[in-house]
Enzyme design. Structure first.
Site, PDB file in Angstrom:
ATOM      1  N   MET A   1       0.823  -1.204   0.000  1.00 37.31           N
ATOM      2  CA  MET A   1       0.000   0.000   0.000  1.00 37.31           C
ATOM      3  C   MET A   1       0.859   1.258   0.000  1.00 37.31           C
ATOM      4  O   MET A   1       1.803   1.380   0.765  1.00 37.31           O
ATOM      5  CB  MET A   1      -0.893  -0.025   1.249  1.00 37.31           C
ATOM      6  CG  MET A   1      -1.699   1.218   1.511  1.00 37.31           C
ATOM      7  SD  MET A   1      -2.790   0.999   2.938  1.00 37.31           S
ATOM      8  CE  MET A   1      -1.623   0.806   4.283  1.00 37.31           C
TER       9      MET A   1
ATOM     10  N   ASP B   1       5.054  -5.571  14.807  1.00 37.20           N
ATOM     11  CA  ASP B   1       4.242  -4.873  13.811  1.00 37.20           C
ATOM     12  C   ASP B   1       3.221  -3.946  14.471  1.00 37.20           C
ATOM     13  O   ASP B   1       2.435  -4.377  15.319  1.00 37.20           O
ATOM     14  CB  ASP B   1       3.508  -5.887  12.928  1.00 37.20           C
ATOM     15  CG  ASP B   1       3.157  -5.327  11.566  1.00 37.20           C
ATOM     16  OD1 ASP B   1       2.665  -4.197  11.507  1.00 37.20           O
ATOM     17  OD2 ASP B   1       3.381  -6.032  10.569  1.00 37.20           O
TER      18      ASP B   1
ATOM     19  N   HIS C   1       6.515  -3.218  10.777  1.00 34.96           N
ATOM     20  CA  HIS C   1       6.026  -3.650   9.479  1.00 34.96           C
ATOM     21  C   HIS C   1       7.016  -3.325   8.349  1.00 34.96           C
ATOM     22  O   HIS C   1       7.383  -2.163   8.142  1.00 34.96           O
ATOM     23  CB  HIS C   1       4.678  -2.986   9.204  1.00 34.96           C
ATOM     24  CG  HIS C   1       3.930  -3.597   8.067  1.00 34.96           C
ATOM     25  ND1 HIS C   1       3.500  -4.897   8.064  1.00 34.96           N
ATOM     26  CD2 HIS C   1       3.540  -3.080   6.873  1.00 34.96           C
ATOM     27  CE1 HIS C   1       2.868  -5.150   6.940  1.00 34.96           C
ATOM     28  NE2 HIS C   1       2.890  -4.066   6.185  1.00 34.96           N
TER      29      HIS C   1
ATOM     30  N   SER D   1       3.491  -6.824   2.179  1.00 32.54           N
ATOM     31  CA  SER D   1       2.250  -6.358   2.801  1.00 32.54           C
ATOM     32  C   SER D   1       1.064  -6.814   1.943  1.00 32.54           C
ATOM     33  O   SER D   1       0.963  -8.002   1.636  1.00 32.54           O
ATOM     34  CB  SER D   1       2.289  -4.844   2.990  1.00 32.54           C
ATOM     35  OG  SER D   1       1.281  -4.425   3.889  1.00 32.54           O
ATOM     36  N   GLN D   2       0.185  -5.902   1.516  1.00 31.37           N
ATOM     37  CA  GLN D   2      -0.995  -6.356   0.782  1.00 31.37           C
ATOM     38  C   GLN D   2      -0.618  -7.065  -0.519  1.00 31.37           C
ATOM     39  O   GLN D   2      -1.377  -7.895  -1.021  1.00 31.37           O
ATOM     40  CB  GLN D   2      -1.945  -5.191   0.503  1.00 31.37           C
ATOM     41  CG  GLN D   2      -1.435  -4.135  -0.448  1.00 31.37           C
ATOM     42  CD  GLN D   2      -2.404  -2.962  -0.595  1.00 31.37           C
ATOM     43  OE1 GLN D   2      -3.181  -2.658   0.317  1.00 31.37           O
ATOM     44  NE2 GLN D   2      -2.377  -2.287  -1.723  1.00 31.37           N
TER      45      GLN D   2
END
Length: 297
Positions: free
Chosen positions: A31, A224, A280, A105-106
């Site tokens: 993202m 995270d 993260h 991540s995504q």
């Protein structure tokens, strides 16, 4: 006879060279990022190429330029993004023999959707670095890079109605928004995550395609502060109906009912759970070299 021996040696050398060819790598950013940011995906591409000579690395770009690519990570329907990527991969001659995939991540869960929906060309290994496989970003606690103003707007939009059709169709983060206090709304109205996690029924093709992976590597960041809950990076989640106590993958119905084949993959040694200290997507180059690169070679 000497000429024949020389010809055989040349042919053997060519065959050995073919056998040693590096498996191509496809990466998908997270993202607020883009395919070629020199401090993120561009950097990852460079260090992989430096460590694995001759490797072909495709860093996925969704859109005609880097700005569109970044904006699409917030506002382009994920199902449309996955279709676009499947088309890109199918047309790329470098990938026809198979490829490894690494999502950040995504991008990790989006590449899992590619594995489940698009088996050709074949994905060999999937490495998910901080991917939210049971959903997030519950509470949307923090935002990446220069996108804080966008994230403030997203928070308000999600609070107003994450599971409305308009929000689901046009806001990426809503499409993997998993609210443990509204499980029925999630199962019924999530247009992306509920589908790839088999929440509304079993798609045997999804299951078969995911199980074809050699390895499914999941990296969880132990400190995270962005993914809530962090255990989603290992396919765990909150117990239904509350947002405090979490359960690991093996205690979820997704595993016990084996809706995705994860139980069978686990028993076959195909699931790899890695933990790394840090927030993260914060990891060292040394960790990447020693822990991740072996799955690409």
């Amino acid at each position: 006879m000497a000429a024949l021996r020389a010809a055989v040696l040349v042919l053997l050398g060519l065959c050995l060279g073919c056998a040693a060819a590096a498996v191509p790598l496809v990466i998908w950013h997270g993202m607020g990022d883009s395919c070629c940011n020199p401090q993120s995906m561009g950097y990852i591409k460079k260090i992989v190429e430096n460590k694995i000579p001759g490797i072909y690395v495709l860093s996925l770009k969704i859109g005609s330029n880097l700005i569109q690519d970044m904006e699409n990570s917030f506002f382009m329907n994920v199902n449309d993004q996955v279709r676009e990527v499947c088309s890109q991969l199918a047309k790329d001659p470098h990938l026809k023999g198979g490829y490894n995939a690494m999502g950040f991540s995504q991008g990790g869960q989006f590449l899992r959707a590619v594995a489940q929906r698009c088996p050709s060309p074949p994905m060999l290994n999937l490495i998910s670095i901080g991917g939210q496989h049971q959903g997030s970003v519950y509470g949307f606690p923090r935002c990446p890079g220069e996108s804080s103003h966008i994230c403030d707007w997203i928070r308000k939009t999600l609070d107003l109605g994450a599971y409305t059709q308009a929000v689901q169709e046009h806001l990426v983060q809503a499409e993997y928004w998993h609210d443990p206090l509204k499980e029925e709304d999630y199962r019924k109205n999530s247009i992306f995550l509920a589908d790839i996690n088999q929440e509304r029924g079993i798609n045997e093709t999804y299951k078969k395609n995911l199980m074809a992976l050699k390895k499914f590597v999941m990296v969880k960041f132990l400190n995270d502060t962005m993914v809530d809950p962090p255990i989603s990076e290992w396919f765990g989640f909150y117990k239904s109906g509350q947002a405090k106590e979490t359960v690991p993958l093996k205690e979820t119905s997704l595993y016990t009912e084996d809706r995705l084949g994860l139980q069978e993959m686990d028993k076959a040694g195909k699931l790899v759970f890695l933990g790394v200290k840090g927030d993260h997507l914060h990891f060292s180059e040394e960790w990447f070299y020693t822990t991740i690169l072996p799955f690409l070679q």
